[in-house]
Design an enzyme around this catalytic site. Structure first.
Site, PDB file in Angstrom:
ATOM      1  N   GLY A 212      28.804  93.189  45.657  1.00  0.00           N
ATOM      2  CA  GLY A 212      27.536  92.687  46.192  1.00  0.00           C
ATOM      3  C   GLY A 212      27.724  91.353  46.901  1.00  0.00           C
ATOM      4  O   GLY A 212      28.072  90.364  46.270  1.00  0.00           O
ATOM      5  N   GLY A 213      27.511  91.361  48.208  1.00  0.00           N
ATOM      6  CA  GLY A 213      27.666  90.127  49.011  1.00  0.00           C
ATOM      7  C   GLY A 213      26.323  89.490  49.281  1.00  0.00           C
ATOM      8  O   GLY A 213      25.979  89.206  50.425  1.00  0.00           O
TER       9      GLY A 213
ATOM     10  N   CYS B 184      16.331  80.605  35.079  1.00  0.00           N
ATOM     11  CA  CYS B 184      16.691  79.546  36.031  1.00  0.00           C
ATOM     12  C   CYS B 184      17.474  78.425  35.353  1.00  0.00           C
ATOM     13  O   CYS B 184      18.542  78.029  35.818  1.00  0.00           O
ATOM     14  CB  CYS B 184      15.425  78.997  36.680  1.00  0.00           C
ATOM     15  SG  CYS B 184      15.704  77.517  37.639  1.00  0.00           S
TER      16      CYS B 184
ATOM     17  N   ARG C 269      18.560  92.425  41.149  1.00  0.00           N
ATOM     18  CA  ARG C 269      17.935  92.270  39.834  1.00  0.00           C
ATOM     19  C   ARG C 269      16.737  93.203  39.735  1.00  0.00           C
ATOM     20  O   ARG C 269      16.148  93.558  40.758  1.00  0.00           O
ATOM     21  CB  ARG C 269      17.484  90.813  39.637  1.00  0.00           C
ATOM     22  CG  ARG C 269      18.638  89.819  39.704  1.00  0.00           C
ATOM     23  CD  ARG C 269      18.145  88.395  39.512  1.00  0.00           C
ATOM     24  NE  ARG C 269      17.590  88.165  38.192  1.00  0.00           N
ATOM     25  CZ  ARG C 269      18.291  87.781  37.127  1.00  0.00           C
ATOM     26  NH1 ARG C 269      19.586  87.572  37.226  1.00  0.00           N
ATOM     27  NH2 ARG C 269      17.694  87.591  35.973  1.00  0.00           N
TER      28      ARG C 269
ATOM     29  N   HIS D 251      18.774  57.681  61.742  1.00  0.00           N
ATOM     30  CA  HIS D 251      20.131  57.882  62.256  1.00  0.00           C
ATOM     31  C   HIS D 251      21.107  57.100  61.394  1.00  0.00           C
ATOM     32  O   HIS D 251      20.802  55.974  61.012  1.00  0.00           O
ATOM     33  CB  HIS D 251      20.206  57.387  63.700  1.00  0.00           C
ATOM     34  CG  HIS D 251      21.583  57.527  64.287  1.00  0.00           C
ATOM     35  ND1 HIS D 251      22.094  58.742  64.668  1.00  0.00           N
ATOM     36  CD2 HIS D 251      22.552  56.601  64.521  1.00  0.00           C
ATOM     37  CE1 HIS D 251      23.338  58.557  65.125  1.00  0.00           C
ATOM     38  NE2 HIS D 251      23.624  57.267  65.050  1.00  0.00           N
TER      39      HIS D 251
HETATM   40  P1  NAD Z   1      20.973  90.265  46.400  1.00  0.00           P
HETATM   41  O1  NAD Z   1      19.921  91.240  46.721  1.00  0.00           O
HETATM   42  O2  NAD Z   1      20.928  88.922  47.001  1.00  0.00           O
HETATM   43  O3  NAD Z   1      22.403  90.875  46.789  1.00  0.00           O
HETATM   44  C1  NAD Z   1      22.863  92.096  46.295  1.00  0.00           C
HETATM   45  C2  NAD Z   1      23.800  92.669  47.336  1.00  0.00           C
HETATM   46  O4  NAD Z   1      24.476  93.751  46.746  1.00  0.00           O
HETATM   47  C3  NAD Z   1      23.086  93.191  48.559  1.00  0.00           C
HETATM   48  O5  NAD Z   1      23.665  92.628  49.709  1.00  0.00           O
HETATM   49  C4  NAD Z   1      23.299  94.701  48.485  1.00  0.00           C
HETATM   50  O6  NAD Z   1      23.424  95.298  49.755  1.00  0.00           O
HETATM   51  C5  NAD Z   1      24.606  94.784  47.710  1.00  0.00           C
HETATM   52  N1  NAD Z   1      24.809  96.025  46.983  1.00  0.00           N
HETATM   53  C6  NAD Z   1      23.890  96.735  46.270  1.00  0.00           C
HETATM   54  N2  NAD Z   1      24.485  97.807  45.695  1.00  0.00           N
HETATM   55  C7  NAD Z   1      25.790  97.766  46.038  1.00  0.00           C
HETATM   56  C8  NAD Z   1      26.915  98.594  45.751  1.00  0.00           C
HETATM   57  N3  NAD Z   1      26.808  99.664  44.978  1.00  0.00           N
HETATM   58  N4  NAD Z   1      28.112  98.249  46.282  1.00  0.00           N
HETATM   59  C9  NAD Z   1      28.226  97.142  47.084  1.00  0.00           C
HETATM   60  N5  NAD Z   1      27.198  96.334  47.381  1.00  0.00           N
HETATM   61  C10 NAD Z   1      25.994  96.633  46.861  1.00  0.00           C
HETATM   62  O7  NAD Z   1      21.033  90.222  44.800  1.00  0.00           O
HETATM   63  P2  NAD Z   1      21.805  89.239  43.823  1.00  0.00           P
HETATM   64  O8  NAD Z   1      22.848  88.483  44.538  1.00  0.00           O
HETATM   65  O9  NAD Z   1      22.172  90.069  42.648  1.00  0.00           O
HETATM   66  O10 NAD Z   1      20.654  88.248  43.393  1.00  0.00           O
HETATM   67  C11 NAD Z   1      19.453  88.754  42.806  1.00  0.00           C
HETATM   68  C12 NAD Z   1      18.274  87.925  43.181  1.00  0.00           C
HETATM   69  O11 NAD Z   1      18.366  86.677  42.533  1.00  0.00           O
HETATM   70  C13 NAD Z   1      18.208  87.655  44.668  1.00  0.00           C
HETATM   71  O12 NAD Z   1      17.349  88.567  45.286  1.00  0.00           O
HETATM   72  C14 NAD Z   1      17.676  86.263  44.747  1.00  0.00           C
HETATM   73  O13 NAD Z   1      16.316  86.326  45.044  1.00  0.00           O
HETATM   74  C15 NAD Z   1      17.873  85.665  43.370  1.00  0.00           C
HETATM   75  N6  NAD Z   1      18.836  84.556  43.439  1.00  0.00           N
HETATM   76  C16 NAD Z   1      18.528  83.477  44.212  1.00  0.00           C
HETATM   77  C17 NAD Z   1      19.421  82.442  44.307  1.00  0.00           C
HETATM   78  C18 NAD Z   1      19.055  81.255  45.140  1.00  0.00           C
HETATM   79  O14 NAD Z   1      17.873  81.049  45.406  1.00  0.00           O
HETATM   80  N7  NAD Z   1      20.024  80.480  45.599  1.00  0.00           N
HETATM   81  C19 NAD Z   1      20.646  82.497  43.664  1.00  0.00           C
HETATM   82  C20 NAD Z   1      20.930  83.615  42.898  1.00  0.00           C
HETATM   83  C21 NAD Z   1      20.012  84.645  42.797  1.00  0.00           C
END
Ligand code: NAD
Length: 477
Positions: free
Chosen positions: A183-184, A45, A275, A447
């Site tokens: 990955g979106g 973090c 992750r 407000h």
């Molecule tokens: P995520 O699960 O948010 O997004 C990964 C995305 O990649 C998903 O939408 C998935 O469908 C897509 N995906 C998987 N395999 C794929 C492929 N082969 N081709 C195309 N798309 C694919 O994971 P992340 O963005 O890597 O983040 C990991 C974790 O870290 C998250 O689950 C979140 O909990 C944590 N995180 C949190 C924050 C926050 O709180 N703001 C910020 C960053 C990360």
């Protein structure tokens, strides 16, 4: 092996889960040892996640605001970006926070070991210190808080300078002309936003039918519209199936839903496809701790593993992988070990994606309510009707309440727009306190603020919002 004295509690991993556990346990009078490879507590973090990414997103905001001032009658010269200074600034923020945590650790007289720990058995650990020394730590109880690591994709070459995970992307050593984000989800969209603001042409590829899949569509629609206007391309229902380095670029094969493919070249790739838990190389085979097929450590509702002296919290113990969940789990476990009768049983865990606009939600989502056939009513307040939003130059945004039609209790809250991540805390409190929509409507909100959108959304439920004419359909008319 140097054998120290027995600790009431040893915590492995000093991220927001681990250090919060250690601090709470020490505050409750336990003798505590905290182990982590870094010099100070902080974990992913602080060193490689939330804090550097939010610092970079702040820099992205500065760049974007600078472009949006002309209709306020203010113009600036084109910005100059000094990447080295940007890195220094982020580094200073991280140092100040992690050194502060080191001091808090010392104030609490927690033994901090910089090194890597492996279980010898259910009551002792072998710690390989950074100095090379080996130490044995004997414990009454242990908490595993080792977090998670980015998932990789097999067709991208390992350790290739053109392929980044979130850790490498946060270093921002240069700004590529073109960036493919695979990955979106959270990381892809947050870091995509940073690189787009710094000048990269960003393409996102997401295999699901929408960005942030699983989040309510009316909320992601607002975000997606903005992202499409700032990124070069967004491909949903699309996968990357192959990649090959070709000179200064990497050619990636995109495979679309209709079966067609397209080869596109990018200067840099960010892989952000989730992750995986850090549950290997801990010597768990020497204990009774069990892991799931996905690699998460199995725990009961008290976060106790199959080995009664050992607990697991945070990312390594299951979804959602969020720092604040880890912190609260850890603090509760520390209390339980100190003899209190407590259980981690939240009604709502907030989630925030720090994009522009931010998107945040907690409690029941509309998607989940529909899927599980839970009766609900929605009350939405569009930010176009918020004086505060418009006075900040924002017209896009929405606050949404998911309400139990019978009891009128708030079941879920969603916010899209500036500071959604701050506003959502009120939703969490409302759900935890079992607030009714009328409680929120009757609470005087200052407000002009964005927080009023939560109050007005509650009024929308009754058809009595001051700034939105949306009469309630009554049964007798
Ligand atoms: P995520 O699960 O948010 O997004 C990964 C995305 O990649 C998903 O939408 C998935 O469908 C897509 N995906 C998987 N395999 C794929 C492929 N082969 N081709 C195309 N798309 C694919 O994971 P992340 O963005 O890597 O983040 C990991 C974790 O870290 C998250 O689950 C979140 O909990 C944590 N995180 C949190 C924050 C926050 O709180 N703001 C910020 C960053 C990360």
């Amino acid at each position: 092996m140097n054998d120290g004295k027995k600790s009431d509690l040893v915590v492995i991993g000093a991220g927001p889960g681990g250090y919060a556990t250690a601090f709470m346990a020490a505050d409750l009078g336990l003798s505590v040892t905290l182990i982590d490879p870094e010099e100070n507590p902080g974990g992913v973090c602080l060193y490689r996640g939330c804090i550097p990414s939010k610092s970079l997103l702040h820099a992205a905001q500065i760049l974007k605001h600078h472009k949006q001032t002309a209709d306020w009658g203010i113009t600036f010269n084109a910005p100059k970006i000094d990447l080295e200074q940007l890195q220094n600034k982020v580094g200073q923020i991280v140092d100040s926070l992690t050194q502060g945590l080191g001091q808090l650790n010392r104030n609490r007289k927690i033994t901090y070991l910089q090194g890597h720990a492996r279980f010898i058995d259910s009551s002792s650990l072998r710690v390989q210190l950074q100095s090379g020394e080996i130490k044995k730590v004997v414990f009454e109880n242990a908490v595993i808080a080792t977090g998670s690591t980015p998932t990789t994709l097999p067709f991208f070459p390992e350790n290739h300078p053109m392929v980044m995970d979130s850790t490498e992307a946060l270093k921002v050593t240069s700004v590529p002309k073109s960036l493919l984000v695979v990955g979106g989800g959270y990381i892809g969209l947050e870091l995509g936003t940073v690189y787009a603001a710094l000048g990269s042409e960003v393409t996102v590829v997401e295999m699901m039918p929408g960005l942030l899949w699983g989040v309510d569509r009316d909320m992601t629609r607002i975000l997606t519209k903005k992202i499409i206007s700032e990124f070069t391309a967004v491909h949903v229902d699309t996968k990357v199936v192959n990649a090959k380095a070709t000179g200064k670029e990497m050619t990636c094969r995109l495979s679309f839903k209709d079966g067609t493919t397209d080869d596109k070249a990018f200067e840099r790739i960010l892989v952000a496809v989730g992750r995986r838990p850090n549950s290997s190389d801990l010597g768990l085979e020497n204990t009774k701790v069990a892991i799931t097929t996905e690699g998460f450590i199995k725990t009961n509702e008290g976060k106790q593993t199959d080995d009664p002296t050992i607990y697991a919290i945070g990312d390594v113990a299951g979804e959602p992988m969020l720092a604040h969940k880890a912190t609260h789990e850890g603090r509760t476990v520390a209390e339980a070990i100190a003899g209190k009768k407590v259980l981690f049983d939240p009604r709502a865990i907030p989630a925030v994606v720090f994009t522009d606009p931010e998107i945040a939600w907690c409690g029941l989502t509309e998607t989940q309510a529909k899927k599980e056939k839970i009766p609900y009513e929605i009350a939405r307040f569009p930010w176009a009707a918020s004086g505060r939003a418009l006075s900040q130059g924002i017209s896009e945004g929405m606050t949404k309440l998911i309400i139990d039609p019978e009891s009128e209790r708030i079941l879920g809250v969603g916010v899209v727009g500036n500071n959604a991540g701050e506003l959502i805390a009120q939703g969490v409190l409302a759900i935890e306190m079992a607030a009714l929509a009328s409680d929120i409507g009757m609470t005087i909100h200052p407000h002009p603020t964005l927080s009023e959108t939560i109050m007005e959304a509650a009024d929308v439920f009754y058809g009595t919002s001051t700034h939105l004419y949306r009469p309630k359909r009554r049964k007798n008319n």
